[in-house]
Structures are given as structure tokens and as C-alpha cells.
Design an enzyme around this catalytic site. Sequence first.
Site, PDB file in Angstrom:
ATOM      1  N   ASP A   1      68.317   2.316  38.593  1.00 10.27           N
ATOM      2  CA  ASP A   1      68.078   2.626  37.189  1.00 10.27           C
ATOM      3  C   ASP A   1      67.073   1.562  36.771  1.00 10.27           C
ATOM      4  OD1 ASP A   1      68.108   2.421  34.343  1.00 10.27           O
ATOM      5  OD2 ASP A   1      69.899   3.659  34.345  1.00 10.27           O
ATOM      6  N   HIS A   2      65.818   1.969  36.591  1.00 15.38           N
ATOM      7  CA  HIS A   2      64.791   0.920  36.480  1.00 15.38           C
ATOM      8  C   HIS A   2      64.961   0.055  35.237  1.00 15.38           C
ATOM      9  CE1 HIS A   2      62.565   3.655  33.784  1.00 15.38           C
ATOM     10  NE2 HIS A   2      61.855   2.604  33.427  1.00 15.38           N
TER      11      HIS A   2
ATOM     12  N   HIS B   1      69.682   5.296  31.401  1.00 14.89           N
ATOM     13  CA  HIS B   1      69.153   4.065  30.792  1.00 14.89           C
ATOM     14  C   HIS B   1      69.946   3.629  29.545  1.00 14.89           C
ATOM     15  CE1 HIS B   1      66.111   4.988  33.591  1.00 14.89           C
ATOM     16  NE2 HIS B   1      65.346   5.740  32.825  1.00 14.89           N
TER      17      HIS B   1
HETATM   18  C1  BG6 Z   1      62.088   7.432  33.142  1.00 19.95           C
HETATM   19  C2  BG6 Z   1      62.074   8.794  32.512  1.00 19.95           C
HETATM   20  O1  BG6 Z   1      63.310   7.208  33.793  1.00 19.95           O
HETATM   21  O2  BG6 Z   1      61.904   6.444  32.138  1.00 19.95           O
HETATM   22  C3  BG6 Z   1      60.794   9.019  31.730  1.00 19.95           C
HETATM   23  O3  BG6 Z   1      62.198   9.789  33.513  1.00 19.95           O
HETATM   24  C4  BG6 Z   1      60.545   7.897  30.752  1.00 19.95           C
HETATM   25  O4  BG6 Z   1      60.832  10.260  31.045  1.00 19.95           O
HETATM   26  C5  BG6 Z   1      60.672   6.541  31.432  1.00 19.95           C
HETATM   27  O5  BG6 Z   1      59.236   8.050  30.223  1.00 19.95           O
HETATM   28  C6  BG6 Z   1      60.637   5.422  30.417  1.00 19.95           C
HETATM   29  O6  BG6 Z   1      60.583   4.181  31.067  1.00 19.95           O
HETATM   30  P1  BG6 Z   1      59.943   2.895  30.360  1.00 19.95           P
HETATM   31  O7  BG6 Z   1      60.178   1.806  31.342  1.00 19.95           O
HETATM   32  O8  BG6 Z   1      58.496   3.216  30.125  1.00 19.95           O
HETATM   33  O9  BG6 Z   1      60.693   2.717  29.078  1.00 19.95           O
END
Ligand code: BG6
Length: 487
Positions: free
Chosen positions: A174-175, A237
Amino acid sequence: MQRDPVAKLLLFGATGDLAKRMLLPSLYGLHADALLPAGLAIVGSARQPLDDAGYRDFARKALDEFLPADRKQEEAITDFLQRLTYQPADLSDEATFQPLADKVGDVSGGLAIFLSTAPFLFEPAVRGLHKVGLAGSTVRIGLEKPLGYDLASSREINDTVAAVFPEDRIFRIDHYLGKETVQNILTLRFGNSFFEPVWNARGIDNVQITIAETVGLEDRAGYYESAGALRDMMTNHILQLLALVAMEPPARYEPSAIRDEKAKVFRSLRLMTAEDVKATTVTGQYIGGAVKGEIVKGYDEELGKESDVETFVAVKAHVDNWRWQGVPFYLRTGKRMTTRRSEIAIQFKPVPHSMFVGRGGLLQPNTLVIRLQPEEYVQLLVMAKEPGLDRDGVRLREVPLNLSLDAEFKGARRRIAYERLLLDLIEGDQTLFVRRDEVEAQWTWTDAIRAGWAANGVRPKSYPAGTWGPSAAIALTERDGVTWQDD
Ligand code: BG6
């Protein structure tokens, strides 16, 4: 923490968007700072028929396009590209795996696999890897979302992977957990003594979590149509952020202790009935409008057909345990919103009695704002007296007590979330990866909401691009006398 670095990295989806924007720049960033194991060999793989030289060209272009100018060092780039080789593969074809294993070669020194693929390919991929000896005890696997689209499909994927890899060699990504400010929530809560006594239903009135984006569908129609905002952003997230805010203090900074506490939060999330869903969730879909002064199309228009997929969702959630009884967690996320912002706002209870009323002074409850992006700061909004002689009454104003992480840690390199996560995968630290029971509890909560939407025939309400979502999302909190923290 004992580090156990692998000697090889196998990167599936090596020509995809994620690889271009995030994975290659992250691996290069680690390489340039001498953080990758010295001999780490990186094998890229995707359907595209490239050879090693072709993939190095591809990677060079990606770095050209996506590395910030101050990170581009010609010598380091040339050096990094030497680590890369490439093997074309079609995961749906059994015959693809032997040549892949031949290319990867000996894995006795450890292999980390990064698998990002469509859910229906997990099974053949894992089976194929196992068959050709790419799943043994020296191999760990990183899995990128989407890991299913509901509890049943996620269980299926988890079972498939578990048949070959034990949980301590599975790294679910989960980044958001790779983001510096997200990790900082742990320090803020558990590295300071003054929050904990009020960090509960007695001290906190409500919690708000927002992830607002200005981007629209981008080029992801196929995926997004099968996901929508609830499954794309909230199930993972936003719930991870919620868990970090709501969890009990873990005893140690280590994978089981932290993940145990997060899992307990997910299991305490109140499951909604079809009736609850009507009053406690709002969905929206953007129509044409203007984002930051630029005219943009509506979702249907971008897609080229009508769709019922939500690009915005707001939910009033509850964590049913002792600490959080009666405290609403207002969660929202959407695309094409006013501004890009990820933020947690903790609103504390008002003082029990105001001595200022008789003198005209108005108090507002304290709020702690944790801004995750684009800026990184923590702000405590506190009441202060405006300077003056107070002859017409006392004037009070909310002022911010400011901790700017950007300014405080100015010299320190801010790393892409994937730099941290790839390095942890390579070195075998599971702390920032999601465990199976967490994922399954997240889906259980999400499935109940989706079942409620289906039972009630819920369709997303329109909102113009460049706004904070449909007006019903404002009503969701205002009904409780709460205002979204929007400025
Ligand atoms: C991803 C989603 O996990 O996270 C995308 O699939 C989204 O739809 C992105 O744009 C948002 O990540 P960050 O790091 O730019 O907030």
C-alpha cells in the site's frame, strides 16, 4: 532489525506506467545513493518483446522524463542501467516461465519479485513461478494492488499466493505506507507524551481524513471502471491512515506488533447495514468543470460512455472499541477536486465551560491538522487573544502552532514512497507491508457498503470538476454539526 538483502530483483510490469513513473526512478534513486546491494541484478519483464539493450533504452527514457533535474547524474544513470536485463513474458502462457527462470538464473543468493498485474493473472503467475523454481525459500514476493475487488476474490488471490509463499515472504504493497509523513503519524502519536491522554473518545470529537486529487481518469478506464473511489482509495489508503490514527500503542517498532494493532482496528470497524449506508455514505461522479483554471471534461465524457462508477466517496465510519466509542471518522476521497490534498484533521472536544462568553469571546475547539501532501506539516489550531485593550469585549482567534516538516528537515532528501518500499522488499522488512488479515478485514467493511449501495440502488450524484464533491457530502458532516476542514 536484521537486514537480509537479496541478490536479484524480478520486476513484472516493467514497461508499465508504474514502472516508468515510480519503480525505475525509485530504484535509480537508491542506486545513486549506494543503498542497493552492490551486485543487485534487476530483471525486467513484461509482454513487450524487448531485449536487454531495448529495455535499457526504455529505462533511460523513463528516467529522462520522470527524474527531477537535480537527481540526474549521467555516470550514475549509465551505471544503474548496467544492472538491468529484460525477459519478455506472457503470464497467461505456461511456456513463458522456463525462459524467465533461465534468465534469472541462480536464486540461492535471494530473489525479490515485484508482481503488479491484473487480478486474474495472479494464479497463473504464482503457479508458473513455483513450477520453475522461482518460489523457493530464498524468494520473497511483493504484490501490488488491485489484490481482488471484494473479499471473495481477495481471499482467492491470497489462497493462491499462500499455496506457494508463506506469509512471512509476502509483501503486500500500500504505497501510502511508504510516505514519510504517513510514517510520521507513528512518531507524532507514540513519540510524544502529551497527545495520548486526550487521544480517545473523551478528548476527541471527530476525525476527518481526506485524500483529494485533481487528476481525472487519466488512461486507466479499464481498471477504474472495475474499482471506483471506494475500492481504489478508501479500502486501502484511507483505511491505513485511519488505522494509524486509531490503533493502540504497539510495544515495539516491528512488523507483528504494528500490524497486530492495525488489524485490530480494521476488525473493529462497524459494518454498515443497507439502512446505515443511506445516511452515512455519499457517492459522486464528476461532470465537466474547471480545475485550477483549466476546463476539463466530465467522467462519462472522458470514458466515452455512461457509467455508474463513483469518482468520489464520503463515509461516516465508526471504530467500535472502547477508545473510540461514539467518535465519527469522516472519510472522503475524490478525483477532479478543488485541490490536491491528503490530510488528517483531528478535532478535539470543546472546553467544558467558557469563561469568555460574558465578555463576547468565542472559542473554537482545537484541531490538529496533519497535512501529508503536497505540503508536509503538522498544525495545532489553538485559541489566542487578539492584541488590544478589550474595552469592547475580548476578541479571540484561532491561530496555528506550526510544525513545518518541509522547513525543519530542509536538507533531508524526500524519497518517493516506492524507494522505501522497494528497499524494504529487497532487505526483507515487512513493517510497512499489509498482512493478509488486514486486507481481508478491509474488504469485509467495504463489501458491506457496496451491498448497501446495491440494495438501495445508489447512483453517484454529479459534482462539477474542481469542487469538493456533491453537496450531500457537506450535509453528511453538517448534520452532526461538523464542518469539513477545507482551508
Ligand atoms: C493509487 C490509485 O493507489 O493512488 C490512484 O490507484 C491514485 O487512483 C493514487 O491516483 C494516488 O496516490 P498519491 O501518492 O498520488 O496520493
